[in-house]
Scaffold this active site. Structure first.
Site, PDB file in Angstrom:
ATOM      1  N   HIS A 378      -1.026  10.598  11.004  1.00 54.09           N
ATOM      2  CA  HIS A 378      -1.093   9.689   9.852  1.00 54.09           C
ATOM      3  C   HIS A 378      -2.106  10.193   8.839  1.00 54.09           C
ATOM      4  O   HIS A 378      -3.261  10.453   9.188  1.00 54.09           O
ATOM      5  CB  HIS A 378      -1.486   8.277  10.323  1.00 54.09           C
ATOM      6  CG  HIS A 378      -1.398   7.257   9.228  1.00 54.09           C
ATOM      7  ND1 HIS A 378      -2.394   6.342   8.968  1.00 54.09           N
ATOM      8  CD2 HIS A 378      -0.434   7.022   8.307  1.00 54.09           C
ATOM      9  CE1 HIS A 378      -2.024   5.581   7.943  1.00 54.09           C
ATOM     10  NE2 HIS A 378      -0.848   5.971   7.524  1.00 54.09           N
ATOM     11  N   GLU A 380      -3.299   8.618   5.553  1.00 44.71           N
ATOM     12  CA  GLU A 380      -3.419   7.643   4.454  1.00 44.71           C
ATOM     13  C   GLU A 380      -4.389   8.258   3.451  1.00 44.71           C
ATOM     14  O   GLU A 380      -5.497   8.662   3.819  1.00 44.71           O
ATOM     15  CB  GLU A 380      -3.935   6.306   4.978  1.00 44.71           C
ATOM     16  CG  GLU A 380      -4.271   5.290   3.885  1.00 44.71           C
ATOM     17  CD  GLU A 380      -3.092   4.965   2.956  1.00 44.71           C
ATOM     18  OE1 GLU A 380      -2.084   4.459   3.450  1.00 44.71           O
ATOM     19  OE2 GLU A 380      -3.188   5.252   1.734  1.00 44.71           O
ATOM     20  N   GLU A 459       4.597   4.625   0.331  1.00 45.60           N
ATOM     21  CA  GLU A 459       4.250   4.623  -1.101  1.00 45.60           C
ATOM     22  C   GLU A 459       4.675   5.967  -1.711  1.00 45.60           C
ATOM     23  O   GLU A 459       3.881   6.685  -2.336  1.00 45.60           O
ATOM     24  CB  GLU A 459       2.744   4.381  -1.340  1.00 45.60           C
ATOM     25  CG  GLU A 459       2.235   3.064  -0.822  1.00 45.60           C
ATOM     26  CD  GLU A 459       1.978   3.096   0.681  1.00 45.60           C
ATOM     27  OE1 GLU A 459       1.455   4.094   1.175  1.00 45.60           O
ATOM     28  OE2 GLU A 459       2.333   2.134   1.378  1.00 45.60           O
ATOM     29  N   GLU A 483       6.421  -4.934   6.920  1.00 42.58           N
ATOM     30  CA  GLU A 483       5.011  -5.346   6.864  1.00 42.58           C
ATOM     31  C   GLU A 483       4.775  -6.569   5.976  1.00 42.58           C
ATOM     32  O   GLU A 483       3.844  -7.332   6.204  1.00 42.58           O
ATOM     33  CB  GLU A 483       4.134  -4.178   6.410  1.00 42.58           C
ATOM     34  CG  GLU A 483       4.442  -3.708   5.005  1.00 42.58           C
ATOM     35  CD  GLU A 483       3.856  -2.334   4.693  1.00 42.58           C
ATOM     36  OE1 GLU A 483       3.786  -1.493   5.601  1.00 42.58           O
ATOM     37  OE2 GLU A 483       3.484  -2.107   3.537  1.00 42.58           O
TER      38      GLU A 483
END
Ligand code: NOJ
Length: 689
Positions: A378, A380, A459, A483
């Site tokens: 991940h 972010e 995103e 979510e």
């Protein structure tokens, strides 16, 4: 005398043959003649129009550009034109359909400015039977080298004031809005894909293909039913910073008699370049679980502290669960330094090679390897793209060394929130979908490919089919996913949401929606939120919302407590041989049947909005002369998303390709079915004596 007359006639015929025909108008038809496109120069300005069975669908619409400074590039003559055809079939590395036919007729129009500096541009139109694409090409030329596009003049003037399903452009929350419907003339500025139903019942979707080094196209209503390209600008107002030779993305219009025809149109993929990755053995679709939902429910944190989710121990627990049930990967979010404080505003703090001290990444990946599971990485970024780009190579190398094959990326930040340092050393703020970020997202996909890593982008920039060229670009978010049901103050996604997504967002490409929540109410931790579906609908989402990587998003204990419905999540594949849409009403209901790419099984997913309904599904897609066991997961007789969401009825029956099943869908409900070939034992067991 007669001789003289003859000579004069010959001279006249000769001149007639040599004189140029009037080529200010050119035409091309789709292979079976369904669609036709007319290109015209109107006082030098290029225009096009489209008809279907001779009825106009796009009325005369402008083409062309304005360059900087105030330099309009749309006063041309036609230098030459060429009509060609193509028909071929290619194989997807993975996908919703294995073999894709690419069949079109092309019209190529070479234009040159009538007056100085006589710059050149080529317009290419490709007509398929299910729609069309066109793009601009700027060949290498002395009088056009580096240039700034201030406006693209492309218009789409719909022949009808069709109903449009749309989300707004230029809003802070990127692509994460609920779809709305209005007539075309009521629209303001919208993202693509935008989908239309005309008053005659024709369906269309406008989008783009192969967005590579350009800015995203949004559409702005410029009066009546005319939607004009509105390219997302850089912070300095320039829309595209260009350099010849270059091509724009394809502007696409998909057209079908029914809404399902838009879903099974592969025109956007066909307009992308073929696969550039030679060895694709490491690119594998699959299913994953992860340390994720607990953070969205707020029972664990991304940042460090007593409730930190990404601990060594918790991850091992997930790895055990994944190994027990055969999941390919375990996503771990909040594993690296940078989450403490307001990470959405301080993304510069993210370190992509430094784990938190309570997350022993070497131990975790060793443990996972022993159990035949892989960690899903991940990244972010908090939209701090410069910080990410600085670390990009190291970040992927780090994961590659640890055996990670999939990385989920994230760019949370309120638009325009991407910091860039300009030529004068000043900070500028860019949009997620402007050219600066189109370049960034592509850079990430290419860098990941070098490290044999697949990407799941959240995103993201919108999908325009580049998965064909880079099949490691697996899936992405780019809409309101599951979510929102955990925390949005508006109560989450209403039941109709998932009956709109397949006809809008998913026309662009796969979506990482993260389905499969079994504990639908979680009153103790999030009293004002819940999942606004029945349990059976959560299963149907795996088939209806296509993604090569699907998450089983709930907590392991909620699956262990419900082993029977969980069976469907374990069985359902994520790579398909074929896709058929059986029912399609945008915003009301949808049924899709898909054939597994690696077995003889078929799967069906059907879902509805807030209204319960019965749909009749003909099973003619099944192989003839063959009995199948239908493993049915349907809403209980009194199920209702509001009052009785858990009621589920799991049953088996024998069916064949002549059968027709009544799909009972509760309000806010759904149905999922696995069809597998029946054995003799099944036939004996299930035949009613
Ligand atoms: C938003 C993403 O959509 C979500 O999946 C993720 O958990 C958070 N950002 C944190 O990265």
């Amino acid at each position: 005398m007669l001789k003289c007359v003859l000579i004069l006639i010959l001279i006249f015929v000769f001149f007639l043959a040599c004189s140029k025909p009037d080529i200010t108008m050119l035409q091309v038809k789709s292979p079976d003649g369904t669609l036709s496109l007319t290109f015209r120069l109107q006082e030098g300005a290029p225009t096009y129009e489209v008809a279907r069975f001779n009825q106009p669908v796009i009325k005369t619409s402008r083409l062309g550009f304005i360059f900087k400074p105030a330099d309009s590039f749309n006063f041309f003559k036609i230098v030459r034109s060429a009509n060609t055809s193509f028909d071929g079939t290619w194989t997807q590395v993975w996908g919703e359909k294995k073999e894709i036919r690419n069949n079109y007729n092309e019209l190529r129009v070479d234009l040159r400015e009538i007056v100085k500096p006589r710059r050149k541009m080529i317009l290419v139109f490709r007509l398929f039977d299910d729609g069309l694409g066109f793009r601009y090409e700027f060949p290498e030329q002395r009088n056009l080298t580096e240039f700034d596009i201030m406006d693209e003049l492309t218009e789409f003037t719909l022949a009808d004031d069709a109903t449009a399903w749309w989300i707004p452009a230029y809003e802070w929350n990127r692509y994460e809005y609920l779809y709305q419907s209005n007539t075309t003339s009521e629209l303001d500025t919208v993202h693509t894909p935008v989908t239309f139903e005309t008053t005659d019942g024709l369906f269309m979707s406008i989008h783009e293909a192969a967005l590579t080094d350009y800015s995203s196209m949004t559409l702005k209503n410029s009066g009546g039913t005319t939607l004009k390209a509105d390219l997302v600008p850089w912070s300095d107002g320039i829309r595209v910073k260009a350099k010849t030779p270059m091509v724009t993305p394809w502007r696409t219009i998909q057209i079908a008699d029914d809404a399902g025809g838009l879903i099974t149109s592969y025109l956007i993929l066909n307009l992308n370049e073929p696969n550039k990755i030679e060895d694709t053995s490491w690119i594998q679709p699959g299913k994953y679980i992860g340390i994720w939902w607990e953070m969205h429910l707020n029972t664990a944190t991304w940042g460090s502290g007593p409730n930190h989710g990404a601990t060594t121990e918790n991850t091992k627990h997930y790895i055990d669960f994944a190994a027990k049930y055969g999941f390919d990967g375990v996503l771990v979010e909040g594993w690296n330094v940078g989450w403490d404080g307001d990470w959405t505003a301080e993304g510069d703090k993210f370190q992509f090679t430094i784990p938190y001290p309570d997350f022993d990444i070497d131990e975790v990946t060793r443990y996972a390897k022993r159990k035949g599971v892989r960690l899903i990485g991940h990244h972010e970024t908090g939209a701090a793209v410069l910080n990410y780009e600085k670390q990009l190579q190291d970040a992927f190398q780090y994961y590659q060394d640890l055996g990670v094959r999939v990385v989920k990326t994230g760019y949370v930040g309120n638009d325009p929130s991407i910091k860039r340092i300009d030529e004068n050393g000043q900070e500028q703020w860019e949009w997620h979908h402007g050219q600066f970020m189109v370049r960034h997202y592509r850079k990430v996909v290419e860098e990941a490919a070098k490290h044999k890593i697949m990407i799941d982008a959240h995103e993201p920039i919108k999908d325009t089919g580049i998965r064909r060229t880079y099949p490691n670009m697996m899936t992405r978010e780019g809409a309101r996913g599951q979510e929102y049901n955990a925390w949005d103050p508006d109560g989450g996604n209403p039941p109709e949401h998932e009956t709109i997504l397949p006809f809008t967002r998913l026309l662009a490409g796969p979506m990482d929606f993260t389905p499969g929540i079994f504990d639908l109410l979680y009153e103790e931790v999030r009293p004002n939120n819940r999942v606004n579906t029945t349990l059976a609908k959560q299963l149907a989402l795996y088939v209806v919302l296509y993604s090569p990587l699907h998450m089983a998003a709930d907590l392991p204990e909620n699956y262990e407590a419900n082993p029977e419905p969980f069976r469907f999540i374990l069985d359902v594949p994520t790579d398909w041989n074929d896709t058929k849409v059986l029912h399609a009403r945008i915003g009301d209901y949808i049924t899709i049947a898909r054939q597994d790419r690696n077995s003889d099984d078929w799967y069906l997913g059907s879902l509805t909005d807030e209204n319960g309904r019965n749909l009749q599904a003909a099973l003619s897609f099944l192989e003839p002369n063959q009995q199948y066991v239908a493993e049915v997961y349907r809403d209980g007789i009194d199920a209702d998303w509001q009052t009785n969401p858990y009621a589920i009825d799991i049953t088996e029956m024998l069916v064949d390709h002549n059968a027709s099943l009544t799909l009972r869908l509760a309000p806010g409900g759904g149905q999922a079915i696995r069809f597998r070939k029946a054995t003799l034992k099944d036939v004996n067991r299930l035949t009613v004596k």
